[in-house]
Design an enzyme around this catalytic site. Sequence first.
Site: not given
Length: 364
Positions: A25, A183, A213
Amino acid sequence: MTMPTPVTLEHIRRAPKVLLHDHLDGGLRPQTVIDLARDCGYTALPSTDAAHLETWFAEAADSGSLERYLETFAHTVGVMQTREALVRVAAECAEDLAADGVVYAEVRYAPELFCAKGLSLEQVVEAVQEGFREGERWAARAGRRIRIGTLLCAMRQHDRAREIAELAVRYRDAAVVGFDIAGPEAGFPPTRCLEAFEYLRQQNAHFTIHAGEAAGVSSIWEAVQYCGAERLGHGVRIADDIKVDAEGNAQLGRLAAYVRDRRIALEVCPSSNVQTGAATSVAEHPIDLLTRLRFRVTVNTDNRLMSHCTLSSELATLAETFGYGWDELRWFTVNAMKSAFIPYDQRRALIDEVITPAYEQLAA
């Protein structure tokens, strides 16, 4: 005497490459987003001009915040709620990656995000797999070779990790090669999904974990030591456990040494890391330090639409920034192939029959 082929974007595009971290996506063609929005009545797009929309995605994602970066997905997810849309997006993904010279890719997505209009999790997976197979056939007709494996993601802020892990195991004989959690990292540590990872280990199933991250070394420690991650999605904050003195000598902390010694692959995404604030710039990105210290570094795109990149452009940027040649680009590629979630003999065949001969020719 022959001279090595220049390390240019065009020549890199022709070289065989391996991609381990790419979100379905996050890689739509801008025109496809517009077409699908029109077909399904989605009216929230910021523009219906493909060039303007492409620019908007890149600028909106370039915020320095992972949370803000993730907000851009509302539009791509919003238009991917039908079987036809999922088939098209997956097929175009395979075709685009093949056109960029990718010979093996693992593309990930969260099935739970595409059920808003009534699709079941199984229908989502089957539509995406159908699209990937169609895209592989398109690429073959154009004379390009590509194989796509799928990673199913659970959204770490939700409570469906075990359910999605079971889904990944059910479809692992249909080219679903592994599992991931995605997420926002802050507030949602990997151990929140510990039951899913324990189940996957019991089932001899593969998984990677987004860690290191937005969150720091502690998220990597949890992902590795509690959850048993085989790879780390991004993982760049492992550099926080490395001290470099004024002379450039590096001292690895206990966790960094363990990650390197165990050859736990880092799925590094340079442009995305700069956009989300995990690195201040490509020039200051820890990838060069991690490469020099011989961590198992792989280079990836993360989200080709939001980061306005391809795997070839990421490698070209690194080559220009750090002076890498074909030896380093081959090393990144072999690292990725070694770390892929397909059987050893199949990984070995791609290295020996496709990757190594091509890079030897480029470097000759």
